[in-house]
Design a protein around this motif. Structure first.
Motif, PDB file in Angstrom:
ATOM      1  N   ILE A  59       0.838  -1.205   0.000  1.00  0.00           N
ATOM      2  CA  ILE A  59       0.000   0.000   0.000  1.00  0.00           C
ATOM      3  C   ILE A  59       0.864   1.243   0.000  1.00  0.00           C
ATOM      4  N   GLU A  60       1.915   1.243   0.842  1.00  0.00           N
ATOM      5  CA  GLU A  60       2.780   2.413   0.935  1.00  0.00           C
ATOM      6  C   GLU A  60       3.478   2.691  -0.381  1.00  0.00           C
ATOM      7  N   ILE A  61       3.957   1.615  -1.041  1.00  0.00           N
ATOM      8  CA  ILE A  61       4.642   1.788  -2.329  1.00  0.00           C
ATOM      9  C   ILE A  61       3.682   2.372  -3.362  1.00  0.00           C
ATOM     10  N   LYS A  62       2.460   1.869  -3.359  1.00  0.00           N
ATOM     11  CA  LYS A  62       1.467   2.352  -4.319  1.00  0.00           C
ATOM     12  C   LYS A  62       1.142   3.817  -4.076  1.00  0.00           C
ATOM     13  N   LEU A  63       1.003   4.181  -2.810  1.00  0.00           N
ATOM     14  CA  LEU A  63       0.679   5.559  -2.460  1.00  0.00           C
ATOM     15  C   LEU A  63       1.835   6.490  -2.785  1.00  0.00           C
ATOM     16  N   LYS A  64       3.038   6.088  -2.458  1.00  0.00           N
ATOM     17  CA  LYS A  64       4.199   6.943  -2.661  1.00  0.00           C
ATOM     18  C   LYS A  64       4.497   7.159  -4.133  1.00  0.00           C
ATOM     19  N   ASP A  65       4.011   6.295  -5.001  1.00  0.00           N
ATOM     20  CA  ASP A  65       4.256   6.449  -6.425  1.00  0.00           C
ATOM     21  C   ASP A  65       3.314   7.449  -7.074  1.00  0.00           C
ATOM     22  N   THR A  67       1.769  10.851  -8.204  1.00  0.00           N
ATOM     23  CA  THR A  67       2.259  12.203  -8.405  1.00  0.00           C
ATOM     24  C   THR A  67       1.226  13.201  -7.894  1.00  0.00           C
ATOM     25  N   PHE A  68       1.654  14.453  -7.759  1.00  0.00           N
ATOM     26  CA  PHE A  68       0.718  15.484  -7.322  1.00  0.00           C
ATOM     27  C   PHE A  68      -0.431  15.611  -8.313  1.00  0.00           C
ATOM     28  N   SER A  69      -0.124  15.565  -9.591  1.00  0.00           N
ATOM     29  CA  SER A  69      -1.163  15.688 -10.621  1.00  0.00           C
ATOM     30  C   SER A  69      -2.202  14.588 -10.501  1.00  0.00           C
ATOM     31  N   ILE A 100       1.142  24.261 -13.082  1.00  0.00           N
ATOM     32  CA  ILE A 100       1.433  23.068 -12.273  1.00  0.00           C
ATOM     33  C   ILE A 100       1.674  21.820 -13.109  1.00  0.00           C
ATOM     34  N   LYS A 101       0.843  21.576 -14.078  1.00  0.00           N
ATOM     35  CA  LYS A 101       0.811  20.310 -14.812  1.00  0.00           C
ATOM     36  C   LYS A 101       2.168  19.842 -15.321  1.00  0.00           C
ATOM     37  N   ASP A 102       2.873  20.689 -16.063  1.00  0.00           N
ATOM     38  CA  ASP A 102       4.130  20.266 -16.702  1.00  0.00           C
ATOM     39  C   ASP A 102       5.354  20.481 -15.827  1.00  0.00           C
ATOM     40  N   GLY A 103       5.160  20.902 -14.584  1.00  0.00           N
ATOM     41  CA  GLY A 103       6.289  21.123 -13.692  1.00  0.00           C
ATOM     42  C   GLY A 103       6.172  20.313 -12.425  1.00  0.00           C
ATOM     43  N   ILE A 104       5.849  20.989 -11.342  1.00  0.00           N
ATOM     44  CA  ILE A 104       5.774  20.334 -10.035  1.00  0.00           C
ATOM     45  C   ILE A 104       4.667  19.287  -9.971  1.00  0.00           C
ATOM     46  N   GLY A 105       3.744  19.335 -10.917  1.00  0.00           N
ATOM     47  CA  GLY A 105       2.676  18.330 -10.956  1.00  0.00           C
ATOM     48  C   GLY A 105       3.195  16.924 -11.152  1.00  0.00           C
ATOM     49  N   ASN A 106       4.393  16.796 -11.747  1.00  0.00           N
ATOM     50  CA  ASN A 106       4.987  15.471 -11.997  1.00  0.00           C
ATOM     51  C   ASN A 106       5.751  14.938 -10.786  1.00  0.00           C
ATOM     52  N   ALA A 107       5.875  15.758  -9.746  1.00  0.00           N
ATOM     53  CA  ALA A 107       6.616  15.322  -8.559  1.00  0.00           C
ATOM     54  C   ALA A 107       5.809  14.297  -7.771  1.00  0.00           C
ATOM     55  N   LYS A 108       6.527  13.319  -7.177  1.00  0.00           N
ATOM     56  CA  LYS A 108       5.876  12.325  -6.334  1.00  0.00           C
ATOM     57  C   LYS A 108       5.403  12.996  -5.039  1.00  0.00           C
ATOM     58  N   MET A 109       4.262  12.560  -4.563  1.00  0.00           N
ATOM     59  CA  MET A 109       3.733  13.128  -3.322  1.00  0.00           C
ATOM     60  C   MET A 109       4.726  12.952  -2.178  1.00  0.00           C
ATOM     61  N   ARG A 110       5.467  11.828  -2.212  1.00  0.00           N
ATOM     62  CA  ARG A 110       6.399  11.551  -1.122  1.00  0.00           C
ATOM     63  C   ARG A 110       7.550  12.552  -1.074  1.00  0.00           C
ATOM     64  N   ASN A 111       7.805  13.227  -2.214  1.00  0.00           N
ATOM     65  CA  ASN A 111       8.907  14.181  -2.265  1.00  0.00           C
ATOM     66  C   ASN A 111       8.486  15.614  -1.942  1.00  0.00           C
ATOM     67  N   LEU A 112       7.192  15.844  -1.831  1.00  0.00           N
ATOM     68  CA  LEU A 112       6.700  17.205  -1.590  1.00  0.00           C
ATOM     69  C   LEU A 112       6.648  17.491  -0.094  1.00  0.00           C
ATOM     70  N   SER A 113       7.814  17.664   0.479  1.00  0.00           N
ATOM     71  CA  SER A 113       7.937  18.031   1.890  1.00  0.00           C
ATOM     72  C   SER A 113       7.729  19.535   2.035  1.00  0.00           C
TER      73      SER A 113
END
Length: 395
Positions: A59-65, A67-69, A100-113
């Protein structure tokens, strides 16, 4: 996790052990995993512990994968489309696509500290404050949704601050009634050279200006007002719907009772001047819609705004339809109306919105406040001193 003894005729001991694991999947839905047939209780427990860890990691792996988008689009599909009006959805989508879409939107939620998010907003501080605030709003609703469904354990947006260029409000942003009348005069001037010039429709644009000026209504709300909403006997106008027009052809415009906020729906007092204007308009307008074309259909908002801007430019002022809402609230504030009443008339969700955005006074008003407070006080003190001196001389 728990295990149970289950009767089994095939088992040597006459029973086996079954393990049960209750958990929530990546979408927050409750699930149950079961597996039986264990000859010993210890075997069932050991299997349960291993499976529990496996489920948790999966579950954690699936969630962490995600993206913000992905989370934002999921939020808009699950909650947003039921919560927001069509016009608001269009605004959110425009901000998302452009910033947002073509920039930070591609970031993984886990990296958005917090650090990553704050650095991102620091990097866009050259944008206007309105833009950065709009971007932050999208991040806030998305992270709140992610927290509700269990994608994240904490919300870093609570600590993020935004900066942006603050456009200093020009004096022209506050439209005086005399300037409004000049705009109306220009709009109503018959000019055969103008393309598609229709006197009825152009005066309908003037009614749009008057309603916005005297009621402080938003553009979509103003264009949806009908004669049924107007009560001349009690001098009120009901604001209960708005026009949906973004992304549609004129034939597809429609009104919805889904307002921007709960506070948007209200019955507003009507001043005598607006009442007089509407009563005259009723004699010319046979249709139920107050702002309409010569056929009684909705007017095209872009045409209305374009012609109003052109008329404003001719008298040397910058104009935007929302300027009339700013003007309405500023006039209330400058007239000394208390913030609570201003907030209710502006139909804000809370008074902080009124204070943060609109409670601005001119330098003259500030000077007047100082004069009334201190000059009058000191004059009173001086008069008392003079009176006391006279009394002493008389004695």
């Amino acid at each position: 996790m728990f295990v149970r003894k289950r009767t089994s005729k095939k088992a040597k001991k006459g029973y086996t052990w079954t393990v049960y694991i209750d958990y929530e999947d990546s979408y927050g839905v409750k699930q149950r995993y079961t597996k039986g047939g264990f000859q010993e209780k210890s075997e069932a427990l050991n299997h349960g512990i291993e499976k529990q860890q496996e489920l948790k990691q999966g579950i954690e792996i699936k969630l962490k994968d995600k993206t913000f988008s992905e989370v934002y689009l999921e939020y808009m599909d699950v909650e947003g489309k039921f919560k927001y009006t069509h016009n608001t959805m269009i605004t959110y989508d425009s901000i998302y696509v452009n910033h947002i879409k073509d920039g930070i939107g591609n970031a993984k939620m886990r990296n958005l500290s917090y650090k990553a998010l704050q650095e991102y907003f620091n990097g866009i501080c050259d944008e206007g404050m309105g833009t950065t605030t709009g971007i932050k709003r999208i991040f806030c609703v998305t992270f709140k949704y992610a927290l509700r469904v269990g994608y994240i354990n904490s919300n870093p947006m609570l600590m993020v601050t935004v900066r942006g260029k603050v456009n200093k409000r020009k004096q022209d942003d506050i439209i005086t009634f005399e300037q409004l009348e000049e705009m109306v005069k220009i709009l109503c001037t018959v000019d055969e050279k103008k393309r598609n010039y229709v006197p009825f429709t152009h005066y309908s644009f003037c009614i749009f200006l008057y309603l916005s000026y005297f009621l402080g209504t938003r553009k979509a709300e103003t264009l949806a007002i009908t004669k049924q909403d107007v009560d001349f006997e009690n001098n009120t106008i009901s604001i209960n719907k708005q026009l949906v027009y973004h992304g549609f052809k004129k034939e597809e415009y429609y009104c919805t009772d889904k307002m921007k906020t709960k506070s948007s729906r209200a019955i507003l007092p009507m001043c005598d001047k607006l009442k007089e204007i509407l009563q005259k308009w009723y004699k010319k307008n046979p249709y139920d819609l107050l702002c309409c074309d010569e056929y009684g259909d909705y007017i095209v908002p872009t045409d209305c705004c374009r012609l109003c801007k052109e008329s404003a430019k001719k008298i040397g002022i910058d104009f935007h339809p929302h300027s009339l809402r700013h003007t309405y609230i500023s006039n209330l504030v400058l007239s000394g109306v208390d913030v609570k009443t201003v907030s209710e008339l502006a139909r804000h969700s809370n008074t902080s919105t009124t204070l943060d955005i609109y409670a601005q006074t001119t330098f003259e008003k500030k000077q007047e406040a100082i004069n009334c407070t201190f000059n009058a006080y000191l004059d009173t003190k001086s008069n008392k001193k003079v009176t006391n001196l006279k009394d002493e001389r008389l004695n």
